[in-house]
Motif scaffolding. Structure first.
Motif, short mmCIF file in Angstrom:
data_model
loop_
_atom_site.label_atom_id
_atom_site.label_comp_id
_atom_site.label_asym_id
_atom_site.label_seq_id
_atom_site.Cartn_x
_atom_site.Cartn_y
_atom_site.Cartn_z
N HIS A 60 0.81 -1.23 0.00
CA HIS A 60 0.00 0.00 0.00
C HIS A 60 0.84 1.27 0.00
CE1 HIS A 60 0.34 1.59 4.20
NE2 HIS A 60 0.76 0.36 4.42
N TYR A 101 0.62 -2.82 -14.37
CA TYR A 101 -0.19 -4.04 -14.50
C TYR A 101 0.04 -4.60 -15.90
CZ TYR A 101 -2.93 -3.15 -10.25
OH TYR A 101 -3.34 -2.95 -8.95
N GLY A 134 -7.64 -3.76 -13.77
CA GLY A 134 -7.01 -3.79 -12.45
C GLY A 134 -6.33 -2.48 -12.12
N LYS A 178 -8.97 0.17 -11.30
CA LYS A 178 -9.54 0.02 -9.95
C LYS A 178 -8.62 0.65 -8.91
CE LYS A 178 -13.38 -1.48 -10.69
NZ LYS A 178 -13.30 -0.49 -11.76
N LEU A 179 -7.33 0.41 -9.03
CA LEU A 179 -6.39 0.97 -8.06
C LEU A 179 -6.39 2.49 -8.12
CD1 LEU A 179 -4.35 0.01 -5.91
CD2 LEU A 179 -2.56 0.33 -7.64
N LYS A 180 -6.37 3.04 -9.33
CA LYS A 180 -6.40 4.49 -9.49
C LYS A 180 -7.67 5.10 -8.89
CE LYS A 180 -5.42 4.20 -13.99
NZ LYS A 180 -5.09 4.51 -15.39
N SER A 184 -7.79 4.32 -4.69
CA SER A 184 -6.65 4.56 -3.79
C SER A 184 -5.85 5.79 -4.18
CB SER A 184 -5.72 3.34 -3.78
OG SER A 184 -5.00 3.26 -5.00
N ALA A 198 -1.34 4.09 -11.50
CA ALA A 198 -1.19 2.72 -12.00
C ALA A 198 -1.48 2.73 -13.50
CB ALA A 198 -2.15 1.77 -11.28
N GLN A 257 -9.56 -6.71 -7.96
CA GLN A 257 -10.55 -5.87 -7.26
C GLN A 257 -10.26 -5.85 -5.76
OE1 GLN A 257 -14.00 -8.07 -8.43
NE2 GLN A 257 -14.34 -6.90 -10.31
N ALA A 309 -7.09 -3.81 -4.91
CA ALA A 309 -7.36 -2.37 -4.93
C ALA A 309 -8.14 -1.96 -3.69
CB ALA A 309 -8.12 -2.00 -6.19
N TYR A 310 -9.14 -2.76 -3.33
CA TYR A 310 -9.96 -2.44 -2.16
C TYR A 310 -9.11 -2.38 -0.89
CZ TYR A 310 -13.17 -2.93 1.71
OH TYR A 310 -13.83 -2.74 2.91
N ALA A 328 -6.64 0.56 -0.79
CA ALA A 328 -7.36 1.81 -0.50
C ALA A 328 -7.76 1.87 0.97
CB ALA A 328 -8.59 1.91 -1.39
#
Length: 608
Positions: free
Chosen positions: A462, A469, A482, A485-487, A490, A494, A581, A584-585, A588
């Motif tokens: 983190h 990716y 993927g 989702k991170l962008k 969080s 990425a 997913q 990323a969750y 964040a």
């Protein structure tokens, strides 16, 4: 983008409006406000920030009025501020307006209104609406609204409340969603059914240029030309619990865990195993045209665009159909060549994505058969297309899409099966395809049983500020998803890349502080992915691999490894996306981010 809600009935409006705003907050959370009519006066309160700020500002307020309008804002024109929050009032503070959309000619309208003596208090485009209505008001609110909207260029979903007649609310829409909720001795209007289902499941989806007058006796529908119209009442097919967290800490986590059911719901009643085929009832009216298409153009935005990219891979793998994928926002700028045999498929979770809707309309003008893949029943894209398929994924509240994405993928597999069986795919191949699909929900459940390992990995990663990716073939679109989702949740930079592109630039970024997330299941691209991983390791880049369970060779060359169950190569994306997913969750969450309501984003992008 913004959320609007209107109520007129016998109950106190204030608690109903506040509850509804909380349900709509995922549509925008820069500021909020409401206006209530009581004893010939309209009380208005606005606040910057989330709905809680508005609730705090109303502490001790005892407004008992039974009619009101409310709004939660996602800023387009004007920064988040109390002055720019809705509702907006006319010069005498007798008429109040809430608005979702963009008034494209607001500058010229504002100039004219200023010359006529109107005083503006905000930087927004929306405020011109209330002054236009004031300019035309001669005692008939609905006529003033019609006259004002006749001068407007752009999109709108509006609610209008006047102190002159507090037992009447006027609502209208063009290009922005608006739904009437029909209760017992009460009427609602909202931009999303999530604000209505705790009160009623009987709804009317308004269409472009519809105008509705809400009053104690019910409602009246007409168009901008004052012609009376009829719209069918529909029943919402999900309950209140579907729009609640049900013990999960965030909607996003709940919706990740709902993905096995999302896949099952997408397949339910649509597979005929003994024939090895899929049957999509929503396409019955265009069945032959669908099966005989020679060229497919898929239009979408955001996460739906990555679903479309995978759709291209799987359809071209299994059929002879040429597939193109376009960002809907760019589609209209191309010189379009819609030859005979061309079909357009629009993908949108909400069915209200402004760019996708505009692209659909352009494709129809060019004579293409236009299909839709949407989650929201009665949405604009569902109505605008010639035919289509619903996800049946239920409400998705988290701004970052998860279960809608996997549902879209599932339906694209079903479409592929239908097309392939019409071409060269044999009966046994079709049956094997179905058998593999039916195993996917339980395989996703197995991944969800290992969340503690992914959570531990997230704690180690983190703190990084950049991620790469990498994926190949079917998993290239999943790498893109993927990274998105991170962008989204969080705020970490990425980038998703086709792994073969790494040596053409991105590899220059790799060092000990730049981890790579590599999608490397045991498939036809496996050896090449392993080579890419070795290239990253040779430059001291940390590597997190998502691979097939039991792959001890891959584990040896990775710093961290998340395994997924084995499945047919073409179906792997349905499994590979789930760990991304979750990663990323949990990253964040470790960073204390607002997961369900990430900054600067809104769930439904209804402006271009």
């Amino acid at each position: 983008m913004c959320g609007i809600l209107c109520y007129l009935g016998k109950r106190q409006a204030l608690p109903i409006l506040l509850e509804g705003l909380r349900k709509l907050e995922y549509r925008g959370y820069d500021s909020s406000g409401l206006a209530l009519a009581e004893n010939g006066k309209v009380f208005c309160q606005r606040a910057v920030g989330k709905i809680q700020a508005l609730e705090n500002s109303l502490a001790g307020v005892q407004w008992k009025g039974s009619s009101g309008i409310a709004h939660t804002r996602w800023a387009t024109h004007g920064k988040p501020s109390e002055a720019n929050a809705h509702p907006h009032a006319d010069c005498r503070e007798r008429i109040f307006v809430i608005h979702n959309g963009i008034i494209e000619n607001f500058q010229s309208l504002k100039k004219t209104l200023l010359e006529r003596g109107h005083q503006f208090r905000s930087e927004t485009d929306s405020e011109v609406l209330v002054h236009l209505i004031e300019e035309h008001y001669q005692g008939d609110l609905v006529e003033a609204v019609r006259d004002a909207l006749g001068l407007v260029e752009g999109t709108y979903g509006i609610g209008v409340l006047s102190a002159e007649n507090p037992q009447e609310i006027v609502v209208a829409r063009k290009g922005s969603p608006l739904i009437l909720g029909i209760g017992e001795d009460e009427i609602f209007a909202a931009s999303d059914v999530s604000a209505l289902v705790s009160h009623t499941k009987e709804v009317i989806y308004l269409q472009d240029e519809d105008v509705a007058v809400i009053h104690p006796g019910g409602y009246e529908l007409s168009n901008l030309h004052s012609d009376s119209i009829l719209r069918q009442t529909q029943k919402v097919d999900w309950d209140v619990a579907a729009a609640e967290k049900q013990g999960f800490s965030h909607f996003m986590l709940k919706e990740i865990f709902e993905q096995p059911e999302a896949v099952e719901n997408a397949m339910r009643g649509r597979l005929i195993e003994e024939e090895g085929i899929s049957k999509l009832g929503g396409l019955n009216g265009v069945h032959d045209e669908f099966l005989e298409m020679e060229r497919l153009i898929i239009l979408s935005m955001g996460t739906s665009y990555y679903a479309a990219l995978l759709g291209r891979y799987i359809i071209e793998t299994c059929t002879d159909i040429a597939v193109e994928v376009d960002l809907a926002s760019e589609f209209r700028y191309r010189k379009l060549n819609m030859k005979e045999g061309t079909t357009v498929l629009a993908i949108s979770q909400s069915g209200e994505t402004a760019d996708t809707l505009a692209a659909v309309q352009e494709a129809k003008r060019k004579g293409a058969l236009v299909l839709g893949l949407v989650n929201v029943v009665g949405s604009s894209i569902a109505r605008e297309t010639d035919a289509g398929v619903y996800n049946h994924a239920g409400p998705e509240i988290g701004v970052a899409s998860t279960k809608a994405f996997i549902s879209q993928l599932t339906i694209l597999y079903l479409m592929t099966l239908a097309l392939a069986r019409h071409q060269q795919m044999s009966l046994s191949e079709g049956q094997a395809f179905i058998a593999g699909l039916k195993l996917i929900p339980d395989k996703i459940r197995r991944i969800l049983d290992s969340t503690s390992k992914i959570e531990a990995i997230a704690r180690r990663y983190h703190g990084y500020k950049n991620f790469l990716y990498l994926g190949r073939k079917f998993n290239y679109p999943i790498a893109l998803e993927g990274a998105l989702k991170l962008k989204e949740i969080s705020y970490i930079h990425a980038e998703g890349y086709a792994a073969g592109e790494m040596k053409h630039g991105p590899i220059a970024l790799i060092d000990k502080n730049f981890p790579s997330v590599c999608l490397a299941p045991r498939d036809s691209a496996y050896e090449k992915m392993v080579s890419n991983i070795q290239e990253v390791k040779a430059r001291n880049g940390p590597v997190l691999c998502i691979g097939t369970e039991g792959d001890t060779e891959l584990q040896k060359i990775c710093d961290d490894f998340i395994e997924v169950p084995a499945t047919d190569e073409i179906l792997q994306p349905l499994l590979m996306v789930v760990p991304l997913q979750l990663l990323a969750y949990y990253i964040a969450r470790e960073n204390g981010c607002e997961i369900d309501q990430p900054r600067n984003l809104a769930k439904s992008v209804t402006v271009e």
